[in-house]
Design a protein around this motif. Sequence first.
Motif, PDB file in Angstrom:
ATOM      1  N   ALA A   1      21.106 -15.986  -8.021  1.00 41.23           N
ATOM      2  CA  ALA A   1      20.460 -17.172  -7.452  1.00 41.23           C
ATOM      3  C   ALA A   1      19.517 -17.856  -8.431  1.00 41.23           C
ATOM      4  CB  ALA A   1      19.713 -16.785  -6.181  1.00 41.23           C
ATOM      5  N   GLY A   2      18.977 -17.104  -9.384  1.00 39.28           N
ATOM      6  CA  GLY A   2      18.130 -17.708 -10.398  1.00 39.28           C
ATOM      7  C   GLY A   2      16.738 -18.084  -9.929  1.00 39.28           C
ATOM      8  N   PRO A   3      16.069 -18.970 -10.688  1.00 42.89           N
ATOM      9  CA  PRO A   3      14.658 -19.281 -10.416  1.00 42.89           C
ATOM     10  C   PRO A   3      14.413 -19.954  -9.076  1.00 42.89           C
ATOM     11  CG  PRO A   3      15.569 -20.732 -12.116  1.00 42.89           C
ATOM     12  CD  PRO A   3      16.566 -19.640 -11.896  1.00 42.89           C
ATOM     13  N   GLU A   4      15.392 -20.680  -8.527  1.00 39.49           N
ATOM     14  CA  GLU A   4      15.192 -21.296  -7.208  1.00 39.49           C
ATOM     15  C   GLU A   4      14.872 -20.234  -6.163  1.00 39.49           C
ATOM     16  OE1 GLU A   4      14.769 -23.992  -5.782  1.00 39.49           O
ATOM     17  OE2 GLU A   4      15.718 -25.652  -6.835  1.00 39.49           O
ATOM     18  N   PHE A   5      15.510 -19.074  -6.302  1.00 45.08           N
ATOM     19  CA  PHE A   5      15.283 -17.989  -5.360  1.00 45.08           C
ATOM     20  C   PHE A   5      13.965 -17.272  -5.646  1.00 45.08           C
ATOM     21  CE2 PHE A   5      15.822 -13.357  -4.656  1.00 45.08           C
ATOM     22  CZ  PHE A   5      15.781 -13.374  -3.275  1.00 45.08           C
ATOM     23  N   THR A   6      13.752 -16.862  -6.879  1.00 45.95           N
ATOM     24  CA  THR A   6      12.558 -16.080  -7.192  1.00 45.95           C
ATOM     25  C   THR A   6      11.283 -16.893  -6.998  1.00 45.95           C
ATOM     26  OG1 THR A   6      12.881 -16.620  -9.537  1.00 45.95           O
ATOM     27  CG2 THR A   6      13.762 -14.537  -8.763  1.00 45.95           C
ATOM     28  N   ARG A   7      11.344 -18.183  -7.305  1.00 46.52           N
ATOM     29  CA  ARG A   7      10.153 -19.029  -7.099  1.00 46.52           C
ATOM     30  C   ARG A   7       9.779 -19.089  -5.622  1.00 46.52           C
ATOM     31  NH1 ARG A   7       9.564 -24.189  -5.604  1.00 46.52           N
ATOM     32  NH2 ARG A   7      11.797 -24.642  -5.817  1.00 46.52           N
ATOM     33  N   ARG A   8      10.780 -19.247  -4.761  1.00 44.08           N
ATOM     34  CA  ARG A   8      10.501 -19.324  -3.327  1.00 44.08           C
ATOM     35  C   ARG A   8      10.072 -17.959  -2.781  1.00 44.08           C
ATOM     36  NH1 ARG A   8      12.581 -24.158  -1.285  1.00 44.08           N
ATOM     37  NH2 ARG A   8      13.830 -25.271  -2.821  1.00 44.08           N
TER      38      ARG A   8
ATOM     39  N   GLY B   1       0.774  -1.239   0.000  1.00 41.39           N
ATOM     40  CA  GLY B   1       0.000   0.000   0.000  1.00 41.39           C
ATOM     41  C   GLY B   1       0.799   1.278   0.000  1.00 41.39           C
ATOM     42  N   GLY B   2       2.097   1.211  -0.182  1.00 38.52           N
ATOM     43  CA  GLY B   2       2.825   2.463  -0.340  1.00 38.52           C
ATOM     44  C   GLY B   2       4.147   2.551   0.372  1.00 38.52           C
ATOM     45  N   GLU B   3       4.452   1.605   1.278  1.00 43.02           N
ATOM     46  CA  GLU B   3       5.722   1.709   1.994  1.00 43.02           C
ATOM     47  C   GLU B   3       6.899   1.631   1.031  1.00 43.02           C
ATOM     48  OE1 GLU B   3       8.176  -0.798   5.335  1.00 43.02           O
ATOM     49  OE2 GLU B   3       6.018  -0.598   5.588  1.00 43.02           O
ATOM     50  N   CYS B   4       6.779   0.805  -0.003  1.00 41.38           N
ATOM     51  CA  CYS B   4       7.872   0.707  -0.982  1.00 41.38           C
ATOM     52  C   CYS B   4       8.089   2.040  -1.698  1.00 41.38           C
ATOM     53  CB  CYS B   4       7.560  -0.378  -2.012  1.00 41.38           C
ATOM     54  SG  CYS B   4       7.585  -2.048  -1.334  1.00 41.38           S
ATOM     55  N   ALA B   5       6.984   2.732  -2.007  1.00 43.20           N
ATOM     56  CA  ALA B   5       7.096   3.983  -2.734  1.00 43.20           C
ATOM     57  C   ALA B   5       7.754   5.076  -1.901  1.00 43.20           C
ATOM     58  CB  ALA B   5       5.708   4.451  -3.180  1.00 43.20           C
ATOM     59  N   ALA B   6       7.756   4.889  -0.573  1.00 44.90           N
ATOM     60  CA  ALA B   6       8.352   5.893   0.293  1.00 44.90           C
ATOM     61  C   ALA B   6       9.879   5.838   0.268  1.00 44.90           C
ATOM     62  CB  ALA B   6       7.856   5.719   1.723  1.00 44.90           C
ATOM     63  N   HIS B   7      10.443   4.843  -0.393  1.00 44.98           N
ATOM     64  CA  HIS B   7      11.895   4.681  -0.452  1.00 44.98           C
ATOM     65  C   HIS B   7      12.331   4.589  -1.914  1.00 44.98           C
ATOM     66  CE1 HIS B   7      12.049   3.835   3.886  1.00 44.98           C
ATOM     67  NE2 HIS B   7      10.939   3.167   3.674  1.00 44.98           N
ATOM     68  N   PRO B   8      12.395   5.733  -2.619  1.00 41.29           N
ATOM     69  CA  PRO B   8      12.691   5.687  -4.050  1.00 41.29           C
ATOM     70  C   PRO B   8      14.102   5.205  -4.370  1.00 41.29           C
ATOM     71  CG  PRO B   8      12.701   7.952  -3.250  1.00 41.29           C
ATOM     72  CD  PRO B   8      12.172   7.092  -2.136  1.00 41.29           C
ATOM     73  N   ARG B   9      15.015   5.300  -3.390  1.00 42.37           N
ATOM     74  CA  ARG B   9      16.394   4.879  -3.643  1.00 42.37           C
ATOM     75  C   ARG B   9      16.762   3.763  -2.673  1.00 42.37           C
ATOM     76  NH1 ARG B   9      19.663  10.594  -4.593  1.00 42.37           N
ATOM     77  NH2 ARG B   9      18.469  11.272  -6.427  1.00 42.37           N
ATOM     78  N   PRO B  10      16.496   2.527  -3.042  1.00 44.30           N
ATOM     79  CA  PRO B  10      16.807   1.415  -2.137  1.00 44.30           C
ATOM     80  C   PRO B  10      18.279   1.411  -1.760  1.00 44.30           C
ATOM     81  CG  PRO B  10      15.468   0.671  -3.986  1.00 44.30           C
ATOM     82  CD  PRO B  10      15.889   2.069  -4.294  1.00 44.30           C
ATOM     83  N   ALA B  11      18.538   0.996  -0.544  1.00 43.16           N
ATOM     84  CA  ALA B  11      19.920   0.958  -0.057  1.00 43.16           C
ATOM     85  C   ALA B  11      20.061  -0.177   0.942  1.00 43.16           C
ATOM     86  CB  ALA B  11      20.274   2.290   0.601  1.00 43.16           C
ATOM     87  N   PRO B  12      21.273  -0.680   1.115  1.00 45.72           N
ATOM     88  CA  PRO B  12      21.474  -1.739   2.104  1.00 45.72           C
ATOM     89  C   PRO B  12      21.233  -1.208   3.511  1.00 45.72           C
ATOM     90  CG  PRO B  12      23.571  -0.936   1.277  1.00 45.72           C
ATOM     91  CD  PRO B  12      22.504  -0.321   0.418  1.00 45.72           C
ATOM     92  N   PRO B  13      20.832  -2.066   4.437  1.00 46.39           N
ATOM     93  CA  PRO B  13      20.588  -1.618   5.811  1.00 46.39           C
ATOM     94  C   PRO B  13      21.905  -1.366   6.530  1.00 46.39           C
ATOM     95  CG  PRO B  13      20.397  -3.990   5.683  1.00 46.39           C
ATOM     96  CD  PRO B  13      20.592  -3.504   4.273  1.00 46.39           C
ATOM     97  N   PRO B  14      21.869  -0.570   7.599  1.00 49.44           N
ATOM     98  CA  PRO B  14      23.100  -0.356   8.385  1.00 49.44           C
ATOM     99  C   PRO B  14      23.558  -1.650   9.043  1.00 49.44           C
ATOM    100  CG  PRO B  14      21.186   0.540   9.525  1.00 49.44           C
ATOM    101  CD  PRO B  14      20.728   0.162   8.151  1.00 49.44           C
TER     102      PRO B  14
ATOM    103  N   THR C   1      17.091  -8.139  -2.969  1.00 45.48           N
ATOM    104  CA  THR C   1      16.539  -9.087  -3.938  1.00 45.48           C
ATOM    105  C   THR C   1      16.967  -8.738  -5.364  1.00 45.48           C
ATOM    106  OG1 THR C   1      14.468  -7.807  -3.987  1.00 45.48           O
ATOM    107  CG2 THR C   1      14.556  -9.700  -2.519  1.00 45.48           C
ATOM    108  N   ALA C   2      17.082  -7.446  -5.660  1.00 43.51           N
ATOM    109  CA  ALA C   2      17.543  -7.043  -6.990  1.00 43.51           C
ATOM    110  C   ALA C   2      18.980  -7.482  -7.215  1.00 43.51           C
ATOM    111  CB  ALA C   2      17.409  -5.534  -7.154  1.00 43.51           C
ATOM    112  N   GLU C   3      19.776  -7.461  -6.150  1.00 47.51           N
ATOM    113  CA  GLU C   3      21.178  -7.875  -6.261  1.00 47.51           C
ATOM    114  C   GLU C   3      21.311  -9.395  -6.350  1.00 47.51           C
ATOM    115  OE1 GLU C   3      23.707  -8.306  -2.706  1.00 47.51           O
ATOM    116  OE2 GLU C   3      24.888  -6.681  -3.541  1.00 47.51           O
ATOM    117  N   LEU C   4      20.487 -10.113  -5.573  1.00 48.19           N
ATOM    118  CA  LEU C   4      20.639 -11.564  -5.469  1.00 48.19           C
ATOM    119  C   LEU C   4      19.963 -12.336  -6.599  1.00 48.19           C
ATOM    120  CD1 LEU C   4      21.663 -13.987  -3.848  1.00 48.19           C
ATOM    121  CD2 LEU C   4      19.576 -13.860  -2.466  1.00 48.19           C
ATOM    122  N   ALA C   5      18.813 -11.853  -7.067  1.00 47.11           N
ATOM    123  CA  ALA C   5      18.019 -12.618  -8.037  1.00 47.11           C
ATOM    124  C   ALA C   5      18.808 -13.060  -9.272  1.00 47.11           C
ATOM    125  CB  ALA C   5      16.788 -11.814  -8.445  1.00 47.11           C
ATOM    126  N   PRO C   6      19.630 -12.187  -9.898  1.00 50.13           N
ATOM    127  CA  PRO C   6      20.373 -12.655 -11.078  1.00 50.13           C
ATOM    128  C   PRO C   6      21.371 -13.764 -10.773  1.00 50.13           C
ATOM    129  CG  PRO C   6      20.312 -10.253 -10.987  1.00 50.13           C
ATOM    130  CD  PRO C   6      19.847 -10.748  -9.659  1.00 50.13           C
TER     131      PRO C   6
END
Length: 278
Positions: free
Chosen positions: A204-211, A91-104, A197-202
């Motif tokens: 890890a492949g379909p095993e990751f995205t499917r899960r 519902g909008g939490e993702c949109a509140a962070h236009p520049r994703p970044a790793p956590p501290p 997930t954007a970093e890992l998906a390429p």
Amino acid sequence: MGTPLGDFVRVKRDSIQPESLGLPVHGRRRSPGLRRSDLAARAGISVEYLTRIEQGRDRNPSVAVVNALADALSLDPAERKHLRYLTKITGGECAAHPRPAPPPRDVRPSVLETLRLLEPGIALLTNRLGDILAHTSGYASVMGDSGLLDAEAPNLTRYVFTHPRARSFFADWDDVADEQAFDLWLGPSAASTEWFTAELAPLAGPEFTRRLNGHVLPRRGVLRLSHPAGHELRLRRETLELSSDAQHLVVLLPADDRTAQAVDQLRHQPHGRLRAIS
């Protein structure tokens, strides 16, 4: 484009057999599970509205609609909690962070002191992305030969899906993979999850995205490790949530005498001291 909420509702609908709810089976089906019209009727909403939710065209269903869908899908308490969380981030939490970044990766001194008090036990500090932020020497003695701690910034999720030793090291690799993928939905924030997930998906492949998109609630039973030293370890997990830090302190305890003896042998091998990973 779909949403986490819509994907979850669709996956759960596809997993329900009509006869399990006392509904008639209307001949042969192209797709498995409950018909969209049947779910809409059970939830008291229109088929058109349910379609918009599943396809990601409606991102803000009311609390009443979310509860009605949970009832119609016969969700258990854990699944209901996950549904509410997905509603929140859709519902909008993702949109509140236009520049994703790793956590501290900062760890409070008092948390490190707590880890020191757990020595020589098997304990680690992690976040929901799988970043290992600190660990005891006991954890290093058990995991040191797995290859997990060889990385400069060890990450359990990345290890599970990409390291060549992971499938043999974790005796129940499928269950562990489900756990790591599911936990990504829970934080530490929508932005950091998107980044990871954007970093890992390429890689890890379909095993990751499917899960990740399957929303399988993990069982989290005894952790079984096939240690390279020839030991089969069975470890119980106790987790303390540090909600203000979005971190978790995990303690691994031998589940049987055989494991306790093997862990004691591994502790006598040199593996260093408490490690905080910045």
